[in-house]
Write a protein that holds these residues in place. Structure first.
Motif, PDB file in Angstrom:
ATOM      1  N   THR A 100      15.682 101.117  54.460  1.00  0.00           N
ATOM      2  CA  THR A 100      14.818 100.015  54.040  1.00  0.00           C
ATOM      3  C   THR A 100      15.266  98.705  54.684  1.00  0.00           C
ATOM      4  OG1 THR A 100      14.326 101.085  51.939  1.00  0.00           O
ATOM      5  CG2 THR A 100      13.989  98.705  52.045  1.00  0.00           C
ATOM      6  N   THR A 101      14.284  97.921  55.144  1.00  0.00           N
ATOM      7  CA  THR A 101      14.554  96.662  55.838  1.00  0.00           C
ATOM      8  C   THR A 101      13.920  95.501  55.086  1.00  0.00           C
ATOM      9  OG1 THR A 101      14.629  97.761  57.988  1.00  0.00           O
ATOM     10  CG2 THR A 101      14.249  95.398  58.010  1.00  0.00           C
ATOM     11  N   LYS A 116      11.093  97.262  63.263  1.00  0.00           N
ATOM     12  CA  LYS A 116      11.693  98.537  63.646  1.00  0.00           C
ATOM     13  C   LYS A 116      12.543  99.069  62.497  1.00  0.00           C
ATOM     14  CE  LYS A 116      11.768  97.666  68.626  1.00  0.00           C
ATOM     15  NZ  LYS A 116      12.586  97.715  69.876  1.00  0.00           N
ATOM     16  N   LEU A 117      12.243 100.314  62.095  1.00  0.00           N
ATOM     17  CA  LEU A 117      12.998 100.957  61.031  1.00  0.00           C
ATOM     18  C   LEU A 117      13.958 101.984  61.628  1.00  0.00           C
ATOM     19  CD1 LEU A 117      10.363 101.615  58.208  1.00  0.00           C
ATOM     20  CD2 LEU A 117      11.921  99.685  58.488  1.00  0.00           C
ATOM     21  N   LYS A 118      15.173 102.001  61.096  1.00  0.00           N
ATOM     22  CA  LYS A 118      16.169 102.961  61.564  1.00  0.00           C
ATOM     23  C   LYS A 118      16.099 104.237  60.735  1.00  0.00           C
ATOM     24  CE  LYS A 118      19.445  99.419  63.139  1.00  0.00           C
ATOM     25  NZ  LYS A 118      20.831  98.884  63.000  1.00  0.00           N
ATOM     26  N   PRO A 119      16.030 105.405  61.397  1.00  0.00           N
ATOM     27  CA  PRO A 119      16.021 106.683  60.666  1.00  0.00           C
ATOM     28  C   PRO A 119      17.333 106.869  59.918  1.00  0.00           C
ATOM     29  CG  PRO A 119      15.328 106.973  62.955  1.00  0.00           C
ATOM     30  CD  PRO A 119      15.907 105.593  62.853  1.00  0.00           C
ATOM     31  N   SER A 120      17.256 107.564  58.795  1.00  0.00           N
ATOM     32  CA  SER A 120      18.458 107.842  58.020  1.00  0.00           C
ATOM     33  C   SER A 120      18.316 109.196  57.356  1.00  0.00           C
ATOM     34  CB  SER A 120      18.688 106.761  56.961  1.00  0.00           C
ATOM     35  OG  SER A 120      19.825 107.046  56.201  1.00  0.00           O
ATOM     36  N   VAL A 121      19.196 110.114  57.687  1.00  0.00           N
ATOM     37  CA  VAL A 121      19.210 111.446  57.086  1.00  0.00           C
ATOM     38  C   VAL A 121      20.599 111.690  56.537  1.00  0.00           C
ATOM     39  CG1 VAL A 121      18.945 113.914  57.470  1.00  0.00           C
ATOM     40  CG2 VAL A 121      17.473 112.298  58.692  1.00  0.00           C
ATOM     41  N   ILE A 122      20.675 112.126  55.284  1.00  0.00           N
ATOM     42  CA  ILE A 122      21.974 112.375  54.666  1.00  0.00           C
ATOM     43  C   ILE A 122      21.994 113.764  54.053  1.00  0.00           C
ATOM     44  CG2 ILE A 122      22.289 109.937  54.112  1.00  0.00           C
ATOM     45  CD1 ILE A 122      21.642 110.640  51.219  1.00  0.00           C
ATOM     46  N   PHE A 245      10.612 128.059  44.712  1.00  0.00           N
ATOM     47  CA  PHE A 245      11.109 126.730  45.035  1.00  0.00           C
ATOM     48  C   PHE A 245      12.441 126.855  45.772  1.00  0.00           C
ATOM     49  CE2 PHE A 245       8.437 126.410  41.326  1.00  0.00           C
ATOM     50  CZ  PHE A 245       7.699 125.247  41.513  1.00  0.00           C
ATOM     51  N   SER A 246      12.648 126.001  46.772  1.00  0.00           N
ATOM     52  CA  SER A 246      13.898 126.028  47.528  1.00  0.00           C
ATOM     53  C   SER A 246      14.214 124.630  48.029  1.00  0.00           C
ATOM     54  CB  SER A 246      13.801 126.995  48.714  1.00  0.00           C
ATOM     55  OG  SER A 246      12.783 126.582  49.619  1.00  0.00           O
ATOM     56  N   PHE A 247      15.505 124.373  48.282  1.00  0.00           N
ATOM     57  CA  PHE A 247      15.923 123.066  48.778  1.00  0.00           C
ATOM     58  C   PHE A 247      15.777 122.987  50.286  1.00  0.00           C
ATOM     59  CE2 PHE A 247      18.320 123.116  44.751  1.00  0.00           C
ATOM     60  CZ  PHE A 247      17.928 121.885  44.250  1.00  0.00           C
ATOM     61  N   ASP A 248      15.312 121.815  50.759  1.00  0.00           N
ATOM     62  CA  ASP A 248      15.256 121.510  52.183  1.00  0.00           C
ATOM     63  C   ASP A 248      16.306 120.431  52.453  1.00  0.00           C
ATOM     64  OD1 ASP A 248      14.457 121.281  54.827  1.00  0.00           O
ATOM     65  OD2 ASP A 248      12.312 121.327  54.352  1.00  0.00           O
ATOM     66  N   GLN A 249      16.385 119.979  53.713  1.00  0.00           N
ATOM     67  CA  GLN A 249      17.336 118.931  54.056  1.00  0.00           C
ATOM     68  C   GLN A 249      17.004 117.654  53.301  1.00  0.00           C
ATOM     69  OE1 GLN A 249      17.258 117.431  58.119  1.00  0.00           O
ATOM     70  NE2 GLN A 249      19.493 117.301  58.131  1.00  0.00           N
ATOM     71  N   SER A 250      18.006 117.020  52.709  1.00  0.00           N
ATOM     72  CA  SER A 250      17.794 115.820  51.915  1.00  0.00           C
ATOM     73  C   SER A 250      17.488 114.630  52.823  1.00  0.00           C
ATOM     74  CB  SER A 250      19.031 115.525  51.069  1.00  0.00           C
ATOM     75  OG  SER A 250      19.322 116.616  50.225  1.00  0.00           O
ATOM     76  N   THR A 251      16.952 113.559  52.214  1.00  0.00           N
ATOM     77  CA  THR A 251      16.587 112.368  52.981  1.00  0.00           C
ATOM     78  C   THR A 251      16.847 111.132  52.128  1.00  0.00           C
ATOM     79  OG1 THR A 251      14.822 111.336  54.274  1.00  0.00           O
ATOM     80  CG2 THR A 251      14.159 112.477  52.271  1.00  0.00           C
ATOM     81  N   VAL A 252      16.315 109.990  52.539  1.00  0.00           N
ATOM     82  CA  VAL A 252      16.484 108.755  51.772  1.00  0.00           C
ATOM     83  C   VAL A 252      15.149 108.037  51.649  1.00  0.00           C
ATOM     84  CG1 VAL A 252      18.889 108.397  52.457  1.00  0.00           C
ATOM     85  CG2 VAL A 252      17.059 107.377  53.811  1.00  0.00           C
ATOM     86  N   VAL A 258      17.542 111.301  48.335  1.00  0.00           N
ATOM     87  CA  VAL A 258      16.391 112.000  47.762  1.00  0.00           C
ATOM     88  C   VAL A 258      16.505 113.490  48.052  1.00  0.00           C
ATOM     89  CG1 VAL A 258      13.876 112.284  47.920  1.00  0.00           C
ATOM     90  CG2 VAL A 258      14.867 109.984  47.937  1.00  0.00           C
ATOM     91  N   TYR A 259      16.329 114.301  47.013  1.00  0.00           N
ATOM     92  CA  TYR A 259      16.253 115.743  47.206  1.00  0.00           C
ATOM     93  C   TYR A 259      14.873 116.105  47.758  1.00  0.00           C
ATOM     94  CZ  TYR A 259      20.437 116.305  44.311  1.00  0.00           C
ATOM     95  OH  TYR A 259      21.712 116.247  43.809  1.00  0.00           O
ATOM     96  N   VAL A 260      14.816 117.093  48.616  1.00  0.00           N
ATOM     97  CA  VAL A 260      13.549 117.608  49.138  1.00  0.00           C
ATOM     98  C   VAL A 260      13.433 119.062  48.699  1.00  0.00           C
ATOM     99  CG1 VAL A 260      12.137 118.036  51.181  1.00  0.00           C
ATOM    100  CG2 VAL A 260      13.702 116.074  51.129  1.00  0.00           C
ATOM    101  N   VAL A 261      12.369 119.368  47.958  1.00  0.00           N
ATOM    102  CA  VAL A 261      12.154 120.714  47.430  1.00  0.00           C
ATOM    103  C   VAL A 261      10.890 121.301  48.045  1.00  0.00           C
ATOM    104  CG1 VAL A 261      11.714 122.105  45.370  1.00  0.00           C
ATOM    105  CG2 VAL A 261      13.298 120.166  45.254  1.00  0.00           C
TER     106      VAL A 261
END
Length: 432
Positions: A100-101, A116-122, A245-252, A258-261
């Motif tokens: 977030t900017t 310009k937004l910077k990607p963020s994956v955690i 239901f299954s978990f995917d790669q988390s994000t923000v 944020v969990y991704v389901v």
């Protein structure tokens, strides 16, 4: 397997199309309230990925310490109207998967401004709710907490709504509206109400040939995409057990993990079901976003679900049905902020070799809101009916300043050119 209750609920949401043979009387007149427009400053620009420069679609731009906001279009462009007493404020720009900017309005250039937004994956550890790593229990817990995590007050929301119909790649009908949404508390079983404030349309009837598509329900279709308020349109007590239901790669989102389901129907389920992704705040378990699609491979069932009327010699069925909803957060509480629907239909004439492909996109963005007293209900005569066909209620695109100080979604260049082209064709043909 009991499905009658499921389809009864689904029909209210998904039977949205009217296929009509012949155009009939297309003249309509719409009178709207006069308003006192507040002086404002207009800012334009776009939001892009800082690494690829690709447009960031549906990014949220909100003015800090207010409820004023807008979203970017499919080209990442935005149009933000700010009251003159807020021009020294700060704009918060956020999108799923990006950091977030915050940008002071004083930094915006006079012409167009690029953000310009910077990607963020955690990576997040496995969630632990009753059973470690159980994605289904996480979803169930999220739905149970809607009265805690979502704003549980009566709200009056100002929202911008747009629907576009295309024949193959050509725009043939555009309708837009500013609406007042009377949002009921998330713990309430009451359905939200809508009041039509302003609306307009352009339609190129020549390109519709002898078949006209109309979307029944208008703003209600996008509003009912609020899965926290209306979870029964996707998961009922009977059908949630028919999904895996299954978990995917988390994000923000908003710099929060944020969990991704992922969810999809279990093998062997023949009825129409959804598949997609749910984005859930890892701390509060609030729903942040959802994107999903309906399986329309069964043409007969899908057609029954969507098509209300059609000519006798036509075969009409959907080929795509995709949905998305985004929530926004203020003071630790989440609320409905944006949703869109993409539908594609194929129309075959029994005596013709070639078919026609139509697509319809509708979207609604909340641009402002306030809490209201629940003793001030909307009068019955002012309530928009869920059966509304907006293109029948709206008038033309003649006034470029039609929306005044209302924040709207910036039209894509293709839409802008389509509006101008449609207007010229209607003027030459003597239509209105």
């Amino acid at each position: 397997m009991k499905t009658s209750g499921y389809y009864q609920k689904q029909n209210f949401f998904f039977v949205v199309f009217i296929i009509l043979f012949g155009l009939g009387n297309n003249q309509s007149v719409f009178a709207f309230f006069q308003e006192q427009e507040q002086a404002y400053v207009q800012y334009k620009g776009d939001v892009v990925d800082s690494e690829s420069n690709d447009p960031v679609i549906s990014a949220i731009l909100s003015i800090s310490d207010t409820n004023i906001s807008t979203v970017t279009n499919t080209e990442g462009e935005f149009l933000l109207k700010v009251p003159v007493d807020k021009i020294n404020g700060v704009v918060t720009v956020s999108s799923l998967g990006y950091i977030t900017t915050r940008v002071p309005l004083t930094d915006f250039s006079k012409d167009e401004y690029r953000i310009k937004l910077k990607p963020s994956v955690i990576e997040l550890p496995q969630v632990n709710i009753e059973m470690p790593g159980n994605a289904e229990l996480l979803v169930r817990e999220t739905l149970k907490k809607k009265g805690v995590n979502n704003i549980n007050d009566h709200l009056l929301m100002t929202a911008f709504y747009r629907e576009t119909i295309k024949k193959r790649r050509r725009n043939v009908s555009l309708a837009e509206a500013v609406v007042n949404v009377y949002k009921k508390p998330y713990s309430s079983q009451q359905k939200d109400e809508i009041e039509l404030f302003k609306s307009r349309k352009s339609t190129d009837y020549k390109r519709l040939d002898t078949v006209a598509l109309k979307l029944q329900g208008g703003p209600f279709n996008t509003l009912y995409g609020d899965v926290m308020k209306y979870p029964e349109y996707i998961f009922t007590e009977e059908t949630i057990d028919e999904y895996s239901f299954s978990f995917d790669q988390s994000t923000v989102i908003n710099n929060k993990p944020v969990y991704v389901v992922n969810f999809k129907p279990l093998p062997g389920i023949e009825d129409l079901r959804f598949s997609g992704k749910l984005f859930i705040d890892s701390n509060t378990l609030a729903m942040v976003s959802a994107s999903y699609r309906l399986n329309v491979e069964n043409k007969e069932k899908a057609s029954t679900l969507f098509v209300r009327k059609k000519p006798k010699n036509f075969i009409v069925y959907p080929t795509e049905a995709e949905y998305k909803v985004d929530y926004r957060e203020k003071n630790g509480k989440w609320y409905y902020g944006y949703s869109n629907i993409h539908l594609t239909f194929k129309i075959n004439h029994k005596k013709r070799i070639f078919n026609s492909v139509y697509s319809l996109d509708s979207e609604m963005a909340v641009t402002n809101w306030e809490k209201i007293n629940d003793n001030n209900p909307l009068k019955p005569k002012d309530r928009l009916k869920p059966s509304i066909v907006l293109s029948d209620e709206a008038s033309g695109f003649s006034d470029p300043e039609f929306w005044g100080a209302h924040n709207v979604i910036e039209p894509e260049k293709s839409i802008e050119s389509a509006i101008n082209k449609i207007k010229r064709q209607l003027e030459r043909g003597g239509s209105s």
